[in-house]
Write a protein that holds these residues in place. Sequence first.
Motif, mmCIF file in Angstrom:
data_model
loop_
_atom_site.group_PDB
_atom_site.id
_atom_site.type_symbol
_atom_site.label_atom_id
_atom_site.label_comp_id
_atom_site.label_asym_id
_atom_site.label_seq_id
_atom_site.Cartn_x
_atom_site.Cartn_y
_atom_site.Cartn_z
ATOM 1 N N VAL A 1 0.866 -1.180 0.000
ATOM 2 C CA VAL A 1 0.000 0.000 0.000
ATOM 3 C C VAL A 1 0.902 1.231 0.000
ATOM 4 C CG1 VAL A 1 -1.789 1.286 1.226
ATOM 5 C CG2 VAL A 1 -1.781 -1.223 1.289
ATOM 6 N N PHE A 2 0.799 2.045 -1.036
ATOM 7 C CA PHE A 2 1.641 3.233 -1.154
ATOM 8 C C PHE A 2 0.930 4.406 -0.498
ATOM 9 C CE2 PHE A 2 3.624 6.905 -3.040
ATOM 10 C CZ PHE A 2 4.935 6.520 -3.267
ATOM 11 N N ILE A 3 1.551 5.029 0.504
ATOM 12 C CA ILE A 3 0.960 6.165 1.213
ATOM 13 C C ILE A 3 1.656 7.442 0.763
ATOM 14 C CG2 ILE A 3 0.445 7.177 3.456
ATOM 15 C CD1 ILE A 3 0.598 4.383 4.664
ATOM 16 N N SER A 4 0.884 8.329 0.137
ATOM 17 C CA SER A 4 1.416 9.586 -0.364
ATOM 18 C C SER A 4 1.036 10.724 0.578
ATOM 19 C CB SER A 4 0.850 9.854 -1.768
ATOM 20 O OG SER A 4 1.237 11.124 -2.237
ATOM 21 N N TRP A 5 1.963 11.678 0.781
ATOM 22 C CA TRP A 5 1.701 12.787 1.687
ATOM 23 C C TRP A 5 2.544 13.992 1.286
ATOM 24 C CZ3 TRP A 5 5.696 14.929 4.551
ATOM 25 C CH2 TRP A 5 6.887 14.187 4.555
ATOM 26 N N SER A 6 2.186 15.155 1.806
ATOM 27 C CA SER A 6 2.982 16.360 1.630
ATOM 28 C C SER A 6 2.560 17.364 2.689
ATOM 29 C CB SER A 6 2.770 16.955 0.230
ATOM 30 O OG SER A 6 3.541 18.135 0.065
ATOM 31 N N GLY A 7 3.511 17.880 3.456
ATOM 32 C CA GLY A 7 3.197 18.813 4.523
ATOM 33 C C GLY A 7 3.210 18.133 5.881
ATOM 34 N N ASP A 8 3.339 18.923 6.940
ATOM 35 C CA ASP A 8 3.536 18.390 8.278
ATOM 36 C C ASP A 8 2.356 17.572 8.791
ATOM 37 O OD1 ASP A 8 5.103 18.239 10.768
ATOM 38 O OD2 ASP A 8 3.440 19.393 11.602
ATOM 39 N N ARG A 9 1.146 18.128 8.726
ATOM 40 C CA ARG A 9 -0.008 17.392 9.255
ATOM 41 C C ARG A 9 -0.305 16.156 8.415
ATOM 42 N NH1 ARG A 9 -4.341 22.095 10.576
ATOM 43 N NH2 ARG A 9 -3.188 23.242 8.995
ATOM 44 N N SER A 10 -0.130 16.283 7.111
ATOM 45 C CA SER A 10 -0.300 15.133 6.231
ATOM 46 C C SER A 10 0.699 14.035 6.593
ATOM 47 C CB SER A 10 -0.110 15.573 4.777
ATOM 48 O OG SER A 10 -0.171 14.474 3.896
ATOM 49 N N LYS A 11 1.925 14.442 6.881
ATOM 50 C CA LYS A 11 2.957 13.475 7.256
ATOM 51 C C LYS A 11 2.608 12.755 8.552
ATOM 52 C CE LYS A 11 7.858 13.088 8.490
ATOM 53 N NZ LYS A 11 9.127 13.830 8.704
ATOM 54 N N VAL B 1 -2.949 5.386 -1.133
ATOM 55 C CA VAL B 1 -3.653 6.227 -0.169
ATOM 56 C C VAL B 1 -2.986 7.599 -0.183
ATOM 57 C CG1 VAL B 1 -4.266 6.576 2.253
ATOM 58 C CG2 VAL B 1 -4.286 4.265 1.287
ATOM 59 N N ILE B 2 -3.759 8.646 -0.466
ATOM 60 C CA ILE B 2 -3.230 10.000 -0.561
ATOM 61 C C ILE B 2 -3.775 10.816 0.602
ATOM 62 C CG2 ILE B 2 -2.973 12.029 -2.029
ATOM 63 C CD1 ILE B 2 -3.736 10.206 -4.402
ATOM 64 N N VAL B 3 -2.911 11.234 1.504
ATOM 65 C CA VAL B 3 -3.347 11.948 2.702
ATOM 66 C C VAL B 3 -3.437 13.442 2.404
ATOM 67 C CG1 VAL B 3 -2.879 12.380 5.135
ATOM 68 C CG2 VAL B 3 -2.225 10.190 4.123
ATOM 69 N N MET B 4 -4.670 13.955 2.424
ATOM 70 C CA MET B 4 -4.922 15.342 2.047
ATOM 71 C C MET B 4 -5.310 16.187 3.256
ATOM 72 S SD MET B 4 -4.302 15.382 -1.161
ATOM 73 C CE MET B 4 -4.795 17.098 -1.361
ATOM 74 N N THR B 5 -4.692 17.371 3.362
ATOM 75 C CA THR B 5 -5.009 18.337 4.400
ATOM 76 C C THR B 5 -5.140 19.708 3.756
ATOM 77 O OG1 THR B 5 -2.683 18.818 4.862
ATOM 78 C CG2 THR B 5 -3.699 17.023 6.122
ATOM 79 N N GLU B 6 -5.511 20.694 4.554
ATOM 80 C CA GLU B 6 -5.676 22.042 4.025
ATOM 81 C C GLU B 6 -4.385 22.564 3.398
ATOM 82 O OE1 GLU B 6 -7.066 26.506 5.551
ATOM 83 O OE2 GLU B 6 -7.163 24.773 6.885
ATOM 84 N N SER C 1 -0.908 21.544 -3.642
ATOM 85 C CA SER C 1 0.512 21.226 -3.726
ATOM 86 C C SER C 1 0.848 20.589 -5.074
ATOM 87 C CB SER C 1 0.895 20.252 -2.607
ATOM 88 O OG SER C 1 2.151 19.660 -2.863
ATOM 89 N N PRO C 2 1.761 21.193 -5.855
ATOM 90 C CA PRO C 2 2.148 20.597 -7.144
ATOM 91 C C PRO C 2 2.694 19.177 -6.967
ATOM 92 C CG PRO C 2 2.948 22.852 -7.000
ATOM 93 C CD PRO C 2 2.454 22.472 -5.628
ATOM 94 N N TRP C 3 3.407 18.970 -5.869
ATOM 95 C CA TRP C 3 3.993 17.642 -5.635
ATOM 96 C C TRP C 3 2.918 16.594 -5.418
ATOM 97 C CZ3 TRP C 3 7.695 14.532 -6.504
ATOM 98 C CH2 TRP C 3 7.789 13.344 -5.794
ATOM 99 N N ILE C 4 1.910 16.905 -4.592
ATOM 100 C CA ILE C 4 0.880 15.915 -4.304
ATOM 101 C C ILE C 4 0.081 15.608 -5.568
ATOM 102 C CG2 ILE C 4 -1.162 17.272 -3.647
ATOM 103 C CD1 ILE C 4 0.261 14.478 -1.495
ATOM 104 N N MET C 5 -0.141 16.635 -6.412
ATOM 105 C CA MET C 5 -0.852 16.405 -7.673
ATOM 106 C C MET C 5 -0.028 15.508 -8.598
ATOM 107 S SD MET C 5 -3.734 17.928 -7.418
ATOM 108 C CE MET C 5 -4.537 19.236 -6.468
#
Length: 235
Positions: free
Chosen positions: A3-13, A60-65, A70-74
């Motif tokens: 399961v690949f978990i994608s994130w970007s940013g502190d809360r997402s991490k 699984v893509i963890v999205m927060t405000e 985020s260009p990276w998450i896209m």
Amino acid sequence: MKVFISWSGDRSKQLAEAIHWWLPHVLQFAKPYFSPSDIDKGKRWSDDISKELGQSQIGVIVMTEENLTSPWIMFEAGAISKVVDESRVCPIVFGIKTTDLVGPLKGFQAIAFNKADVRQLLGTINKAAKEAGLAERSLDEAFEMWWPRLEEKVRTISSAAQQPTEPHRSVDDLLEEAVSNTRAILRELQAPRPLQVFAPNREMEALARALKKQPGLGSMEGIAAAIAELTAKSE
């Protein structure tokens, strides 16, 4: 099963880390991948991430405000969708609403971080595992046992991130999507009888006028009422 978990940013991490720890306790066959480093946009993926992505069956893509645009998450979401079946790519929203998602993320079956939706995500992963998956009763028991532990970990994340916010998308963006969805529904309802489709500008103006008559301009409730009014007029 990877399961690949994608994130970007502190809360997402932080949420990604919690899911990475928790998931194998509930589904022992699951092998979640989580990169501890937030790769700067513009840098090439490491060989390790590319390898893990290519071998994953679930994304699984963890999205927060903070990472909504985020260009990276896209970029990473697009890459995941190319190697993983779209029905197995799941954005999980934390502190925002599923309607806040923009771009290609809107095309996936997003869930909110709550007990019912996370249980649904586990069902998707379990089903994808086929023979290795748990019986439904065993999955329920494991989930009920471990859900409080995940909640406990998530409480350490900023409480503000857990509260639903007002939609971050503009009213124009919501109107455009509402009109598009309404037209698609009307085509289905009225087929095979030809449907008179109004010019986009006139249709948008009609929806805008209907919205102005509704309380809470720009709210999802107001949009829903406006759509109902336009639908009745088109019949």
